[in-house]
Design an enzyme around this catalytic site. Sequence first.
Site, short mmCIF file in Angstrom:
data_model
loop_
_atom_site.label_atom_id
_atom_site.label_comp_id
_atom_site.label_asym_id
_atom_site.label_seq_id
_atom_site.Cartn_x
_atom_site.Cartn_y
_atom_site.Cartn_z
N GLU A 42 0.84 -1.04 -0.11
CA GLU A 42 0.04 -0.15 0.69
C GLU A 42 0.55 1.39 -0.20
O GLU A 42 2.26 1.33 0.86
CB GLU A 42 -0.84 0.46 1.35
N ASP A 45 2.57 2.44 -4.59
CA ASP A 45 3.51 2.13 -6.46
C ASP A 45 3.97 3.72 -6.93
O ASP A 45 4.61 3.40 -7.65
CB ASP A 45 1.53 2.79 -7.46
N ASP A 182 -3.78 0.80 -9.75
CA ASP A 182 -5.69 0.49 -9.66
C ASP A 182 -6.43 0.87 -11.46
O ASP A 182 -6.61 0.06 -11.13
CB ASP A 182 -6.39 1.70 -8.99
C1 GLA Z 1 -5.45 4.59 -3.97
C2 GLA Z 1 -4.16 5.01 -5.42
C3 GLA Z 1 -3.35 3.79 -5.32
C4 GLA Z 1 -2.45 4.02 -4.25
C5 GLA Z 1 -3.43 3.38 -3.24
C6 GLA Z 1 -2.84 2.87 -1.75
O1 GLA Z 1 -5.55 3.58 -4.21
O2 GLA Z 1 -5.28 5.05 -6.38
O3 GLA Z 1 -2.72 4.42 -6.84
O4 GLA Z 1 -1.44 4.16 -4.09
O5 GLA Z 1 -4.23 4.90 -2.71
O6 GLA Z 1 -1.77 2.02 -2.08
#
Ligand code: GLA
Length: 400
Positions: A42, A45, A182
């Site tokens: 988490e 990215d 995502d």
């Molecule tokens: C959101 C963002 C992703 C990622 C998550 C945390 O979903 O859209 O890019 O950073 O939070 O892991």
Amino acid sequence: MVDAQSTQDSLSQVTCKYFESYYGAPAEFLVRAPGRVNIIGEHTDYNGGFVFPAAINYYTYVAASKRQDAVINVVARDWSGQVDRIDLSKPMHFDEARMWPNYIRGVVEQLQKRNYPLRGCDLVVSGNVPQGAGLSSSAALEVGIAKALTHACGLILTPLELAQIGQDAENQFVNCACGIMDQLISTSGVEGHAVMIDCRNFETQSVALPADFEIIIINSSVQRGLVDSEYNLRRAQCETAAAHYGVELLREVSVEQLHAQRGHLDDVCFKRARHVVEENARVLEMVECLASGEFGGLSQLMHDSHESMRTLFEITVPAIDYLVALVAKTLDGEGGVRMTGGGFGGCVVALVPVNKVAQVKAAVEANYFNETGLKEIIYTARASAGVVVLSTDFSAHGTV
Ligand code: GLA
């Protein structure tokens, strides 16, 4: 208890029927883009690190037909049939009154910036990815729209290109500094697998999820407040830490370097960096566990990830912490559980041995509301394929 499968087929048909009754002719094709659940990794990215999400069998559908002019009409079935009319010859502007059109306008703008020759389309959007729950309904919408508009023009973009269009729309138009996870899992999901993504070079490795485990997602029903501002703040703190260590991305920092070169880095930025560096290592370990069939490590890794989000990255809330502790107690070392997604509410993900699923659900149903005053929603999910174009001929349903 929500069962996606029972609503799935009907939802694709309902979307097409809605299209036909609104526009007076059947849709030419239907796009299906999945939401996602992140198993582990988490806030790594946008630091160029590792993530391990799965696309899930909750989808955004886009029914589409080409038009002869330069107008894109979008009807949002889930927003009481609200309509957005986009004139491709005019610059895109932000809709202050309604949020949903902005994800679509942002995607159109990105496609135009890349000089793709767009054409007018009639669209209907509908889906069952829970909104505002941290399961990436907005990424599914962006990816679904990007796929529909490019397919209508005969363009074939790679999964990475489609994902980057969605991410850039969110970064530049919607103004959320999200990473690529995502959108990329929504384009690159693999049925029955979670996908490890190296967010520095975008290489992916799909890993089969154990057949005797189920993915249980529990929506805490905590309203996610301040998500964007806190998210952007975390990202800025990571950038400060990266600059301190003299690297472009925190991915480059090793555990040893993290401590040895801490110097005068302030406590908060250090904690954020420590989460990222250690979380990256956990993703790699998790992949190893699953790939080798050694599920013993899974419980500890998900536990450590959650603790790190709670104490170092500080993105959990008490109701979520309670839910995770409750499920962990019920699992008793078999399977794992942690918060999933950006944080400040949203969902918990659990990998649960099939023979414990009923027990986990019963524990949550018996205790969560009494403890928090909030009513949970429990979803069973299957790891699904990424975005696809489907035929609208339901007698022979399949991809086209
Ligand atoms: C959101 C963002 C992703 C990622 C998550 C945390 O979903 O859209 O890019 O950073 O939070 O892991």
